[in-house]
Design an enzyme around this catalytic site. Sequence first.
Site, PDB file in Angstrom:
ATOM      1  N   GLU A 112      33.398  52.649  26.578  1.00  0.00           N
ATOM      2  CA  GLU A 112      32.695  51.386  26.374  1.00  0.00           C
ATOM      3  C   GLU A 112      32.179  50.861  27.714  1.00  0.00           C
ATOM      4  OE1 GLU A 112      35.692  48.914  24.603  1.00  0.00           O
ATOM      5  OE2 GLU A 112      36.249  50.455  23.140  1.00  0.00           O
ATOM      6  N   LYS A 114      31.722  48.568  30.853  1.00  0.00           N
ATOM      7  CA  LYS A 114      32.553  47.560  31.535  1.00  0.00           C
ATOM      8  C   LYS A 114      31.630  46.405  31.919  1.00  0.00           C
ATOM      9  CE  LYS A 114      35.851  46.837  35.256  1.00  0.00           C
ATOM     10  NZ  LYS A 114      35.163  45.627  35.783  1.00  0.00           N
ATOM     11  N   ASP A 116      30.189  43.018  33.231  1.00  0.00           N
ATOM     12  CA  ASP A 116      30.491  42.183  34.391  1.00  0.00           C
ATOM     13  C   ASP A 116      30.424  40.721  33.973  1.00  0.00           C
ATOM     14  OD1 ASP A 116      31.137  41.475  36.924  1.00  0.00           O
ATOM     15  OD2 ASP A 116      29.177  41.893  37.799  1.00  0.00           O
ATOM     16  N   TYR A 221      35.712  43.619  21.802  1.00  0.00           N
ATOM     17  CA  TYR A 221      36.093  45.024  21.995  1.00  0.00           C
ATOM     18  C   TYR A 221      37.560  45.336  21.711  1.00  0.00           C
ATOM     19  CZ  TYR A 221      37.341  43.047  26.592  1.00  0.00           C
ATOM     20  OH  TYR A 221      37.846  42.261  27.591  1.00  0.00           O
ATOM     21  N   LYS A 312      34.610  52.923  37.836  1.00  0.00           N
ATOM     22  CA  LYS A 312      33.722  52.011  38.554  1.00  0.00           C
ATOM     23  C   LYS A 312      32.529  52.781  39.122  1.00  0.00           C
ATOM     24  CE  LYS A 312      34.598  48.253  39.202  1.00  0.00           C
ATOM     25  NZ  LYS A 312      35.432  47.232  39.765  1.00  0.00           N
ATOM     26  N   CYS A 406      47.196  36.637  70.878  1.00  0.00           N
ATOM     27  CA  CYS A 406      46.824  35.935  69.637  1.00  0.00           C
ATOM     28  C   CYS A 406      45.649  35.011  69.902  1.00  0.00           C
ATOM     29  CB  CYS A 406      48.012  35.130  69.117  1.00  0.00           C
ATOM     30  SG  CYS A 406      47.607  34.105  67.678  1.00  0.00           S
ATOM     31  N   CYS A 409      47.241  31.158  69.385  1.00  0.00           N
ATOM     32  CA  CYS A 409      48.328  30.579  70.199  1.00  0.00           C
ATOM     33  C   CYS A 409      48.528  31.309  71.521  1.00  0.00           C
ATOM     34  CB  CYS A 409      49.636  30.551  69.408  1.00  0.00           C
ATOM     35  SG  CYS A 409      50.325  32.209  69.108  1.00  0.00           S
ATOM     36  N   CYS A 424      51.072  38.902  65.768  1.00  0.00           N
ATOM     37  CA  CYS A 424      51.503  37.755  66.558  1.00  0.00           C
ATOM     38  C   CYS A 424      52.913  37.416  66.081  1.00  0.00           C
ATOM     39  CB  CYS A 424      50.567  36.564  66.339  1.00  0.00           C
ATOM     40  SG  CYS A 424      51.206  35.011  67.016  1.00  0.00           S
ATOM     41  N   CYS A 429      52.951  29.763  65.424  1.00  0.00           N
ATOM     42  CA  CYS A 429      51.507  29.903  65.619  1.00  0.00           C
ATOM     43  C   CYS A 429      50.766  29.079  64.566  1.00  0.00           C
ATOM     44  CB  CYS A 429      51.111  31.370  65.518  1.00  0.00           C
ATOM     45  SG  CYS A 429      49.326  31.634  65.511  1.00  0.00           S
TER      46      CYS A 429
END
Length: 668
Positions: A112, A114, A116, A221, A312, A406, A409, A424, A429
């Site tokens: 079937e 797919k 969207d 479906y 897909k 980082c 920080c 980090c 932080c």
Amino acid sequence: MSDIKVRIKFLKEQLNQWAHEYYDLDKPSVSDAEYDTLLNELIALEKANPQYVTDDSPTQRVGGHVATHFIKVKHDIPMLSLSNQFSKEDLEKFDSDIKKETNAKQINYNVEPKIDGLSISLIYMDGVLKQAITRGNGEFGEDVTHNVRTIKSVPLRIDTKISKLEVRGEVFLSFKEFNKINAAILEDDKKFANPRNVAAGSLRNLNSSISAQRNLDMFAYHIPDMSTLNKLNIHTQSGVIKELKHLGFKVANEIKWCSDIKMVIDYIEYISKKREQIPYPIDGMVVKVNDINIYDILGSTSKFPKWATAFKFPPEIVETKLLNIQATVGRTGRITYVADLQPILLDGSHISSASLHNATYIINNDIRINDIVKVFKAAEIIPKVIGPVITKHHQDNQKFKPITHCPRCNTLLEKQEDEADQYCTNISCPARILQSMIHFASKKAMNIEDLSEKNLQKLYEAKIINKIQDIYQIKNKKNLILENDFKIKEKMFQNLVNNVETSKNNSLEKLIFAIGIRHVGENTAKILAKTFRTIDSLANASLEELFKVKDVGEVVAISIVDFFKNEANQQLIKDLKAIGVNMSFISNFEKGNLLVNSPYYQKTFVITGSFDISRHEIERKLEEKYDAILTNTISKTTDFLIVGENGGSKELKANKLKIPILREKIWE
């Protein structure tokens, strides 16, 4: 029966029939003028006689209901998502796994499109549409009945003897309607990016009149309840599609029965070549085992049914210039690199940034600033950089150098020899604190609606919320929040306060996942909650005790112990307790009904084979009776295997591991 009531009944039946012919069969039998004449007559009669207005009246499609919010509804049967396949080899393995599990030489499939769009569950009571629920997180969705009634391809009444019938489908917007909507918008920057965005916004609009104007569509479906299918004497997915058409639902034209996986692969290749000719958006094809009788044998994981999968279509890949590389910090301290891109259109969306994963990925792919790079959308959501376009790669561009400190920080970053990521390690932080709060409030964690990532960032930068505990003091910050330009008004603030208070009552597994123990995901959090029952028991658990828990290996166990040794985390739990956040596992079932002295109490079960009721119903009854833990994979931690007809390979594995096998119906 009065003459007026008889006339209203006739008008409803006639208009519904004409609508079915027009929207579902694409074979109109009357002109628009004739339809409008009868509809206007019905509107006038119902206005004068409101006692005769019913849910299945065509007048209920025009909208007009304005909701203040959407009500959360628990699905009777979870709406699972689908696993993804991306190649011919993936599909062949899918087929091979099913044959191995069922001992079958050949499997038939229903293929079937797919679509969207957005998944929807329709509940019919005595043939009348009573409720429409979005997929949500699969367990809970939102009641969007008023908006779904405006979709002309959704029958308001069906001719069925089933007292309660659930039908699932996909709500979408055709390309024709999408282009109409965008053509009416004069400013380019306000046009919609793609049909799915319009469909999502329309379905979740609080004003059903706006939903009605968008001309959404729906394909049905699936009928999820096994007992319903037995009553209808339906044993194949192709039979489900036939029944849905018979009931008056619209189904996709591109559905095809396939005798084997080769035919499936050939058909998918055919559809992919003519994809642009299909009048509605699809992003792949769904492959379902046609024989419904073996669904229970195959079962499902915690997320996906094993009897269906989604192939897909290859993602669209575009080329653009990489302008800069920035580093961001996640809640665990992990450093993620992001590409600033020259804006470009990708799958209908304007893209200006994309993920670059970690420093190792950038170095291995020799990605440099000012390179022309290839970008695609991973799983149709997150844009990612694949790498540079080799023919346009300039060696003169400066090579990438990972940051050493980082970006928020300035703490020196750490990287384990066996890991690709930098971290980090500063738990104070600011970036880590913000990300931990965003995770804490997210849908899969404490599910605090209206406390979005954007709102949290604003509140954090304004120093109104500085740590997770402050979320629960938000009710005392009303003036500060309303006076600042946060776009949070009085009504939204009150909803936010209510949602924060509601989150205190979540079951323990939500809290375990929310506090962000490294390597502990949703499923592990639930197993830990059911095993230890309280946060204190989990916090005091030894490595040996944790090793005994299913799905908890050495890495996860050490991570849990280290988390609760940390003083800041201990203070977090202490503060949340004082605030009134629930610290215990809450079963969906009454404790007084549990058979606590049974040898099956709180044991781990795997179910295989077919039964006279659905596996979901068996699992529900086992939880209700024994507070059972249900998994899908046989392992050393499995206590019992329940076997129905055609047990398959799980029975062989259980015998090998000497796991007790039950054939009696212990749930009855």
